[in-house]
Enzyme design. Structure first.
Site, PDB file in Angstrom:
ATOM      1  N   ASP A 147      56.258 -41.764 -75.445  1.00 20.37           N
ATOM      2  CA  ASP A 147      56.780 -41.880 -74.088  1.00 20.37           C
ATOM      3  C   ASP A 147      58.179 -42.485 -74.065  1.00 20.37           C
ATOM      4  O   ASP A 147      58.921 -42.311 -73.098  1.00 20.37           O
ATOM      5  CB  ASP A 147      55.847 -42.744 -73.233  1.00 20.37           C
ATOM      6  CG  ASP A 147      54.521 -42.058 -72.972  1.00 20.37           C
ATOM      7  OD1 ASP A 147      54.390 -40.882 -73.362  1.00 20.37           O
ATOM      8  OD2 ASP A 147      53.614 -42.685 -72.396  1.00 20.37           O
ATOM      9  N   ASP A 365      41.131 -44.704 -69.131  1.00 20.39           N
ATOM     10  CA  ASP A 365      40.042 -44.501 -70.093  1.00 20.39           C
ATOM     11  C   ASP A 365      38.689 -44.783 -69.439  1.00 20.39           C
ATOM     12  O   ASP A 365      37.785 -43.949 -69.480  1.00 20.39           O
ATOM     13  CB  ASP A 365      40.251 -45.371 -71.336  1.00 20.39           C
ATOM     14  CG  ASP A 365      40.623 -46.808 -71.006  1.00 20.39           C
ATOM     15  OD1 ASP A 365      40.652 -47.169 -69.814  1.00 20.39           O
ATOM     16  OD2 ASP A 365      40.876 -47.584 -71.945  1.00 20.39           O
TER      17      ASP A 365
END
Length: 651
Positions: A147, A365
């Site tokens: 990223d 998650d």
């Protein structure tokens, strides 16, 4: 090719499940504890009815509110204790069930974001460790997303590719167990959701393996047989799906997070043993554990609707059954990969809502695993004796608390959404699974009762107000049972998962320290976010260790150092408890009122015992990791203000 006769013979089991004997005790204890909690609430209502002054009414209400929250959180935690189980895999039976050449493909996703906090060499070590699995090499594909767009990370992987041509054959030929280069050479010579979504689509166009492994960049593989252990659950010869026999009802297989470099006491409770081991074993006895972001093998099909309700993607090439039959470096494949990786590709599609990893929470998650199980998928928890993955841990308390604060914001986003585990989760998964996920999503509300118990008994003790039963009264035994029973069971659970008493003590201390800091600040940030106020963005936890910090951590010394606002409530409550305990001791010594003030002194003393690292950082240390002087002064002023305010209310 196995013969038809051989294929009809009964196959040896690939895995087995064993319920833990302590589940029977857990159920009996839960019944006794529930009765005791009911008696406690009855006692609180009696106190309310007999409140003789505004201050006694205020104290009784605050303690009742605290104990209601504690009782609720305890009740949700029982979901983890009703049917804990342990699984065992038999990878030695794999090739009797399926020829090695027919093993399903494996796509591995590794995420990194900041080359300064997550050194590229660590990312490279993680990638090489999984590329060296005892698995057909042509079946393994590794996808790395950065990223931060770091040129340094790209250069590191160019060099890693050259090194890998020598390293991977060496590991396989010599049956090396430590296949992370850094771990091998050290032992030998003693030395986010959107990016996952993009990798899911890109990998579909290039390899489309039916099994996916997600890894944090610092979580390297420590066992080359891990992928084969995963196959022990995913392989299901009786119910094959598509070209590879993946078990149709398993969405994912979660391995526990374990860490290297922990000091003997694990002072910041970085193991998170309840989250990654104790609770996962409990949920595994129901519909399976939650997804914790790393060390997890997925069935690609699970990202496209429930087991009986397939949701097709907008392009055929992205469907889980699509077979890639063109060269991975061909112009057509690369063009399609670039297209699906585009920033605006998923606009007006079902990605992030009905298919793929799910958006809507900072803890993508937890949220993704939760939504998959609500759709009807199961999961399994695999906890072999040898750690399958090893990761880095924060070595400063500021990093440890910031990590939990970030989790707190994301968990509250789920708790108060239309997918709340208490309602939506319980309807779709059953009451116990709903309570288990609700326990996580409401973690931050621990801050309320713990902060109240750190404040009210000590302030009342300073004013000479007894607020708990005397030692000679029967109600005292109820308080003693509730405290000792809860702590005793927690200690047993911790130690039974290969823990030590010393690390359990650190774990409960950090639980208390997180409440008025990380949990409380997480709640404030969530509320600010709901009101449209500016909040801090996602912060990567630093994995870089400075020499002095590393040395202090190894010696079990807390690292404060920076002027974090989260340290102010910690220092304030530690100071208040110390002053109250000393004042209470003098009162008992002079007036002999031990019987009336014992519980308050115990609560204050317990706070003092857990605050030793804070006192050292505030008053005795001179190194760079000490508590900033401004924090110490501010906390002292706050304690003084609280005393004056409470005194005014009392008068």
């Amino acid at each position: 090719m196995k013969s038809a006769t051989a294929s009809t013979l009964p196959q040896p089991p690939l895995h087995s499940l064993h319920p833990l004997p302590r589940r029977h005790f857990n159920r009996l204890f839960a019944a006794a504890y529930t009765a005791s909690l009911s008696s406690l609430l009855y006692h609180h209502f009696l106190k309310l009815l007999h409140s003789a002054s505004p201050i006694s009414l205020l104290i009784s209400l605050s303690l009742l509110f605290s104990d209601l929250i504690l009782a609720f959180m305890w009740s949700t935690s029982q979901a983890f204790r009703m049917n804990p189980v342990h699984r065992h895999e038999h990878p030695e039976h794999l090739e009797k069930a399926l020829d090695r050449r027919d093993f399903p493909g494996l796509d591995i996703f590794i995420c990194t974001a900041d080359p300064f906090k997550e050194p590229p060499i660590d990312v490279v070590n993680t990638a090489l460790s999984v590329m060296a699995y005892d698995y057909p090499a042509e079946k393994v594909s590794v996808y790395v997303s950065d990223d931060g767009g770091s040129e340094l990370t790209m250069f590191a992987f160019m060099e890693a590719a050259r090194f890998g041509r020598l390293w991977l054959p060496f590991c396989r030929e010599n049956k090396v167990a430590e296949r992370c280069p850094h771990a091998y050479f050290s032992s030998t010579y003693d030395l986010t959701a959107k990016t996952l979504e993009i990798k899911l689509r890109v990998s579909a166009t290039m390899t489309n393996s039916p099994i996916i492994l997600t890894l944090d960049c610092d979580m390297y593989s420590n066992d080359p047989t891990t992928a084969q252990r995963a196959l022990c659950y995913f392989l299901d010869r009786s119910k094959p799906t598509g070209p590879n026999p993946i078990g149709p009802n398993y969405a994912y297989l979660q391995f526990p997070q374990r860490y290297h470099g922990l000091n003997k006491a694990d002072i910041y409770a970085s193991e998170h043993k309840r989250l990654f081991l104790v609770n996962s074993m409990g949920l595994d006895g129901l519909k399976g554990p939650n997804y914790v972001g790393t060390g997890c093998f997925f069935n690609r099909r699970a990202f496209f609707g429930g087991p009986c309700s397939y949701v097709p993607p907008e392009a055929l090439e992205l469907s889980p059954d699509y077979i890639v039959d063109k060269p991975i470096n061909g112009k057509e494949i690369l063009g399609k990969a670039h297209q699906v990786a585009g920033c605006y590709y998923e606009n007006q599609t079902s990605w992030g809502s009905k298919i793929g990893f799910r958006y809507g929470s900072l803890v993508e998650d937890y949220y993704t695993g939760y939504r998959l199980q609500c759709e009807g998928w199961k999961s399994a928890f695999c906890n072999p004796s040898r750690a399958t993955f090893l990761g880095d841990i924060p070595i400063t308390i500021n990093d440890a608390l910031n990590q939990v604060k970030r989790w707190s914001v994301g968990l509250l986003e789920v708790a108060f959404s239309k997918y709340s585990p208490l309602t939506y989760g319980s309807r779709n998964m059953g009451i116990l699974m709903g309570l288990g996920y609700a326990h996580y999503s409401l973690w931050p509300i621990w801050s309320i009762p713990i902060t109240i118990y750190a404040l009210v008994p000590s302030l009342a003790l300073l004013q000479g107000l007894p607020i708990f039963p005397k030692v000679s009264e029967p109600w005292f035994l109820l308080y003693a049972f509730l405290f000792l029973g809860s702590y005793g069971q927690d200690c047993f659970d911790f130690i039974s998962t290969r823990g030590t008493f010393r690390r359990w003590w650190s774990d409960q201390r950090m639980w208390l320290m997180r409440a008025p800091s990380a949990f409380c600040f997480g709640m404030v940030e969530y509320i600010s976010k709901c009101l449209g106020m500016e909040t801090h963005g996602f912060n990567v936890t630093s994995k870089v260790m400075e020499d002095e910090q590393s040395q202090r951590y190894d010696n079990g010394i807390f690292e404060f150092g920076v002027a974090s606002p989260m340290f102010i409530p910690l220092a304030s409550l530690a100071t208040l408890n110390l002053v109250a305990f000393l004042a209470g001791f003098l009162r008992v010594f002079n007036d002999g009122e031990f019987d009336a003030f014992f519980v308050q002194m115990f609560v204050a003393g317990f706070g003092v015992l857990n605050s030793f690292p804070i006192y050292g950082a505030m008053f005795f240390r001179r190194d760079s990791g000490r508590m900033p002087i401004n924090t110490t002064l501010t906390s002292t002023l706050i304690v003084g203000a609280l005393f004056v305010l409470f005194n005014q209310i009392h008068v």
